[in-house]
Design an enzyme around this catalytic site. Structure first.
Site, PDB file in Angstrom:
ATOM      1  N   TYR A   1      12.074   2.687  -0.951  1.00  0.00           N
ATOM      2  CA  TYR A   1      11.400   1.371  -0.982  1.00  0.00           C
ATOM      3  C   TYR A   1      10.109   1.450  -1.785  1.00  0.00           C
ATOM      4  O   TYR A   1       9.898   0.689  -2.739  1.00  0.00           O
ATOM      5  CB  TYR A   1      11.113   0.871   0.442  1.00  0.00           C
ATOM      6  CG  TYR A   1      10.078  -0.233   0.491  1.00  0.00           C
ATOM      7  CD1 TYR A   1      10.353  -1.496  -0.046  1.00  0.00           C
ATOM      8  CD2 TYR A   1       8.813  -0.022   1.047  1.00  0.00           C
ATOM      9  CE1 TYR A   1       9.390  -2.515  -0.020  1.00  0.00           C
ATOM     10  CE2 TYR A   1       7.854  -1.033   1.077  1.00  0.00           C
ATOM     11  CZ  TYR A   1       8.151  -2.273   0.539  1.00  0.00           C
ATOM     12  OH  TYR A   1       7.202  -3.270   0.565  1.00  0.00           O
TER      13      TYR A   1
ATOM     14  N   ASP B   1       0.822  -1.214   0.000  1.00  0.00           N
ATOM     15  CA  ASP B   1       0.000   0.000   0.000  1.00  0.00           C
ATOM     16  C   ASP B   1       0.858   1.267   0.000  1.00  0.00           C
ATOM     17  O   ASP B   1       0.361   2.361  -0.266  1.00  0.00           O
ATOM     18  CB  ASP B   1      -0.969   0.009   1.194  1.00  0.00           C
ATOM     19  CG  ASP B   1      -0.289  -0.058   2.559  1.00  0.00           C
ATOM     20  OD1 ASP B   1       0.952  -0.180   2.605  1.00  0.00           O
ATOM     21  OD2 ASP B   1      -1.008   0.024   3.569  1.00  0.00           O
ATOM     22  N   GLU B   2       2.156   1.120   0.296  1.00  0.00           N
ATOM     23  CA  GLU B   2       3.005   2.314   0.392  1.00  0.00           C
ATOM     24  C   GLU B   2       3.177   3.035  -0.943  1.00  0.00           C
ATOM     25  O   GLU B   2       3.593   4.185  -0.974  1.00  0.00           O
ATOM     26  CB  GLU B   2       4.379   1.943   0.966  1.00  0.00           C
ATOM     27  CG  GLU B   2       4.266   1.382   2.367  1.00  0.00           C
ATOM     28  CD  GLU B   2       5.560   1.387   3.147  1.00  0.00           C
ATOM     29  OE1 GLU B   2       6.538   2.011   2.706  1.00  0.00           O
ATOM     30  OE2 GLU B   2       5.580   0.766   4.218  1.00  0.00           O
TER      31      GLU B   2
HETATM   32  P1  NAD Z   1      11.196 -10.103   3.724  1.00  0.00           P
HETATM   33  O1  NAD Z   1      12.246  -9.051   3.702  1.00  0.00           O
HETATM   34  O2  NAD Z   1      10.864 -10.777   5.013  1.00  0.00           O
HETATM   35  O3  NAD Z   1      11.557 -11.252   2.678  1.00  0.00           O
HETATM   36  C1  NAD Z   1      12.060 -10.972   1.393  1.00  0.00           C
HETATM   37  C2  NAD Z   1      12.626 -12.273   0.822  1.00  0.00           C
HETATM   38  O4  NAD Z   1      13.094 -11.997  -0.495  1.00  0.00           O
HETATM   39  C3  NAD Z   1      13.805 -12.830   1.618  1.00  0.00           C
HETATM   40  O5  NAD Z   1      13.661 -14.217   1.807  1.00  0.00           O
HETATM   41  C4  NAD Z   1      15.002 -12.524   0.728  1.00  0.00           C
HETATM   42  O6  NAD Z   1      16.075 -13.456   0.874  1.00  0.00           O
HETATM   43  C5  NAD Z   1      14.383 -12.585  -0.661  1.00  0.00           C
HETATM   44  N1  NAD Z   1      15.141 -11.795  -1.644  1.00  0.00           N
HETATM   45  C6  NAD Z   1      15.564 -10.501  -1.498  1.00  0.00           C
HETATM   46  N2  NAD Z   1      16.260 -10.136  -2.596  1.00  0.00           N
HETATM   47  C7  NAD Z   1      16.257 -11.202  -3.442  1.00  0.00           C
HETATM   48  C8  NAD Z   1      16.805 -11.427  -4.719  1.00  0.00           C
HETATM   49  N3  NAD Z   1      17.508 -10.480  -5.361  1.00  0.00           N
HETATM   50  N4  NAD Z   1      16.591 -12.619  -5.312  1.00  0.00           N
HETATM   51  C9  NAD Z   1      15.890 -13.604  -4.677  1.00  0.00           C
HETATM   52  N5  NAD Z   1      15.384 -13.451  -3.446  1.00  0.00           N
HETATM   53  C10 NAD Z   1      15.549 -12.265  -2.837  1.00  0.00           C
HETATM   54  O7  NAD Z   1       9.904  -9.419   3.098  1.00  0.00           O
HETATM   55  P2  NAD Z   1       8.360  -9.590   3.454  1.00  0.00           P
HETATM   56  O8  NAD Z   1       8.019  -8.640   4.514  1.00  0.00           O
HETATM   57  O9  NAD Z   1       8.045 -11.025   3.595  1.00  0.00           O
HETATM   58  O10 NAD Z   1       7.713  -9.038   2.089  1.00  0.00           O
HETATM   59  C11 NAD Z   1       7.543  -9.897   0.969  1.00  0.00           C
HETATM   60  C12 NAD Z   1       6.903  -9.126  -0.163  1.00  0.00           C
HETATM   61  O11 NAD Z   1       5.645  -8.599   0.254  1.00  0.00           O
HETATM   62  C13 NAD Z   1       7.714  -7.915  -0.639  1.00  0.00           C
HETATM   63  O12 NAD Z   1       7.592  -7.848  -2.037  1.00  0.00           O
HETATM   64  C14 NAD Z   1       7.046  -6.723   0.027  1.00  0.00           C
HETATM   65  O13 NAD Z   1       7.209  -5.572  -0.749  1.00  0.00           O
HETATM   66  C15 NAD Z   1       5.607  -7.194   0.057  1.00  0.00           C
HETATM   67  N6  NAD Z   1       4.795  -6.638   1.151  1.00  0.00           N
HETATM   68  C16 NAD Z   1       5.211  -6.739   2.452  1.00  0.00           C
HETATM   69  C17 NAD Z   1       4.392  -6.268   3.477  1.00  0.00           C
HETATM   70  C18 NAD Z   1       4.792  -6.384   4.934  1.00  0.00           C
HETATM   71  O14 NAD Z   1       4.076  -5.873   5.804  1.00  0.00           O
HETATM   72  N7  NAD Z   1       5.881  -7.045   5.270  1.00  0.00           N
HETATM   73  C19 NAD Z   1       3.152  -5.671   3.160  1.00  0.00           C
HETATM   74  C20 NAD Z   1       2.784  -5.566   1.814  1.00  0.00           C
HETATM   75  C21 NAD Z   1       3.602  -6.065   0.828  1.00  0.00           C
HETATM   76  O1  DAU Z   2       2.431  -0.976   4.525  1.00  0.00           O
HETATM   77  C1  DAU Z   2       3.096  -2.115   4.062  1.00  0.00           C
HETATM   78  C2  DAU Z   2       4.570  -2.023   4.419  1.00  0.00           C
HETATM   79  O2  DAU Z   2       4.664  -2.237   5.827  1.00  0.00           O
HETATM   80  C3  DAU Z   2       5.424  -3.034   3.661  1.00  0.00           C
HETATM   81  O3  DAU Z   2       5.375  -2.745   2.294  1.00  0.00           O
HETATM   82  C4  DAU Z   2       6.868  -2.982   4.145  1.00  0.00           C
HETATM   83  O4  DAU Z   2       7.625  -3.998   3.499  1.00  0.00           O
HETATM   84  C5  DAU Z   2       6.880  -3.238   5.635  1.00  0.00           C
HETATM   85  O5  DAU Z   2       8.198  -3.125   6.129  1.00  0.00           O
HETATM   86  C6  DAU Z   2       5.972  -2.235   6.356  1.00  0.00           C
HETATM   87  O6  DAU Z   2       6.528  -0.892   6.285  1.00  0.00           O
HETATM   88  P1  DAU Z   2       6.509   0.089   7.557  1.00  0.00           P
HETATM   89  O7  DAU Z   2       7.574   1.092   7.389  1.00  0.00           O
HETATM   90  O8  DAU Z   2       5.133   0.578   7.827  1.00  0.00           O
HETATM   91  O9  DAU Z   2       6.880  -0.990   8.725  1.00  0.00           O
HETATM   92  P2  DAU Z   2       7.865  -0.901   9.977  1.00  0.00           P
HETATM   93  O10 DAU Z   2       7.616  -2.137  10.790  1.00  0.00           O
HETATM   94  O11 DAU Z   2       9.260  -0.585   9.591  1.00  0.00           O
HETATM   95  O12 DAU Z   2       7.294   0.351  10.782  1.00  0.00           O
HETATM   96  C7  DAU Z   2       5.940   0.404  11.244  1.00  0.00           C
HETATM   97  C8  DAU Z   2       5.737   1.758  11.895  1.00  0.00           C
HETATM   98  O13 DAU Z   2       6.511   1.820  13.110  1.00  0.00           O
HETATM   99  C9  DAU Z   2       6.205   2.929  11.058  1.00  0.00           C
HETATM  100  O14 DAU Z   2       5.343   4.030  11.256  1.00  0.00           O
HETATM  101  C10 DAU Z   2       7.596   3.255  11.608  1.00  0.00           C
HETATM  102  C11 DAU Z   2       7.456   2.891  13.077  1.00  0.00           C
HETATM  103  N1  DAU Z   2       8.707   2.381  13.708  1.00  0.00           N
HETATM  104  C12 DAU Z   2       9.347   1.354  13.117  1.00  0.00           C
HETATM  105  C13 DAU Z   2      10.509   0.851  13.661  1.00  0.00           C
HETATM  106  C14 DAU Z   2      11.260  -0.299  12.987  1.00  0.00           C
HETATM  107  C15 DAU Z   2       9.157   2.934  14.903  1.00  0.00           C
HETATM  108  O15 DAU Z   2       8.545   3.871  15.469  1.00  0.00           O
HETATM  109  N2  DAU Z   2      10.297   2.443  15.451  1.00  0.00           N
HETATM  110  C16 DAU Z   2      11.019   1.416  14.866  1.00  0.00           C
HETATM  111  O16 DAU Z   2      12.068   1.020  15.415  1.00  0.00           O
END
Ligand code: NAD
Ligand code: DAU
Length: 351
Positions: free
Chosen positions: A157, A133-134
């Protein structure tokens, strides 16, 4: 289902949940997890399914174009679920280039490899791009992101994810690539790398370390349990309309500071600490550069057209998540100490 399904980034947080979900639910499908195993990839996340006959792991970098072409030719995937990415906003501020390379170049390599093997027979195929959603930017105090919201990414990102989304859509329009996309809000649950807010703070509380709250803690995120994201991805893969985007969210907005206080309360209870003990660790620190104020998803398209809805209440899900990390402290210890890659090599050497 008897398809051959490539899941990229399957050793990461969300990817490992998707891999487990598909391996267990579709024993006649072949699930191929391709992952580079960056700092965020951890095969320990998949110990429970790694010996399943319908599961294969390939260690590879999606940026390596020629190898990706060879892998696509060898496995003849029917579906691709693309999650591999650099995913942490703070790291994109300190090292933006790696985000462009993996998230944009990696994605176009996969699109090209898929197009190469699917060119004569695209109809039954699917290229599923998992996004965030970012890409929509930052909301004020009201309103929601819909699938029509204009892209306005503000961190390296989210800009790199927006770039990859545009490429996927361009391949649909230009080459008829059978794509589907989803843009999801913040996920929480087991196996999340402890750099993200919830697992980082659980880890710090158990170790009595400060909890670095960015700014005043007033930023708002819409939290979704990762298991509900996995079900949404399955639904969109199997029933989504080609060329379309679906927003996925929890309808569950929390101001960071309120979430952190709730987490502290749960941790006090679980660790048998006096009420208010963990909150003392809260430390307000310099804000994240370009910190988006609020994300909130309108997922009515997915809910109405494809009949998905979130299943888990946040308070219950957060408590279950805390329980998981406290029952898996060795997993956390290995990651925090940086020992998990060594652990993986040792485990695999003996196979
Ligand atoms: P993560 O960082 O936990 O995992 C990413 C994985 O991708 C890792 O296993 C890493 O080794 C692999 N990777 C990174 N670079 C690579 C490369 N060049 N080739 C092959 N593998 C590679 O991430 P996540 O939080 O599980 O997110 C997964 C996907 O979902 C991402 O595309 C992210 O943008 C999307 N997403 C995440 C969130 C969230 O809240 N975490 C929300 C919405 C969308
Ligand atoms: O919205 C989806 C996204 O959510 C994904 O696309 C990203 O991959 C995932 O990392 C996440 O992004 P955020 O930046 O929202 O997540 P994060 O856990 O880093 O931070 C959540 C909120 O907390 C954000 O407002 C920043 C704040 N934060 C985060 C960290 C790590 C703090 O205040 N202190 C911290 O140390």
């Amino acid at each position: 289902m008897t398809k051959s399904i490539l899941i990229t980034g399957g050793a990461g947080f969300i990817g490992s949940h998707i891999v487990r979900y598909f391996v267990e639910k579709y024993p006649d499908a072949h699930i191929i997890n391709l992952d580079k195993l960056t700092y965020a990839g951890n095969l320990e996340n998949l110990r429970d399914v790694e010996n399943c006959p319908n599961y294969t792991f390939i260690k590879n970098d999606i940026v390596e174009e020629q190898t990706m072409f060879r892998i696509f030719e060898q496995y003849q995937f029917d579906y691709v679920i693309h999650l591999a990415a650099e995913s942490h906003v703070d790291r994109s501020i300190s090292n933006p280039n790696s985000f462009v390379i993996t998230n944009i170049v990696g994605t176009i390599n996969l699109l090209n490899a898929a197009r190469n093997i699917w060119k004569d027979n695209m109809e039954e195929k699917r290229f599923y791009h998992v996004s965030t959603d970012e890409v929509y930017g930052s909301l004020g105090t009201t309103g929601y992101f819909t699938e029509e919201t204009k892209y306005d990414p503000r961190s390296p990102y989210s800009a790199s994810k927006a770039g990859s989304d545009h490429l996927v859509k361009a391949y649909f329009h230009t080459f008829n690539m059978p794509v589907v996309l989803s843009n999801c809000s913040n996920n929480y649950g087991s196996y999340q790398f402890p750099e993200k807010l919830i697992p980082l703070f659980i880890n710090n509380i158990r170790q009595n370390k400060p909890l670095p709250v960015y700014g005043k803690g007033e930023n708002i995120r819409d939290w979704l349990w990762v298991g509900d994201h996995a079900r949404a991805i399955e639904t969109i893969l199997l029933h989504g309309k080609v060329g379309e985007t679906y927003n996925i969210g929890g309808n569950n907005e929390w101001k960071n500071i309120d979430l952190i206080r709730l987490l502290c309360k749960i941790m006090d209870k679980k660790l048998h600490r006096p009420d208010g003990e963990s909150e003392k660790l809260i430390t307000f620190v310099k804000d994240r550069a370009g910190h988006d104020l609020r994300y909130a998803i309108d997922s009515s398209k997915l809910q109405n057209e494809l009949r998905w809805k979130p299943s888990l209440q946040f308070e219950e899900g957060l408590e279950k998540t805390v329980d998981w990390y406290l029952h898996n402290q060795e997993w956390l210890d290995r990651i925090v100490s940086g020992d998990y890659l060594k652990y993986y090599e040792e485990q695999y050497k003996n196979r």
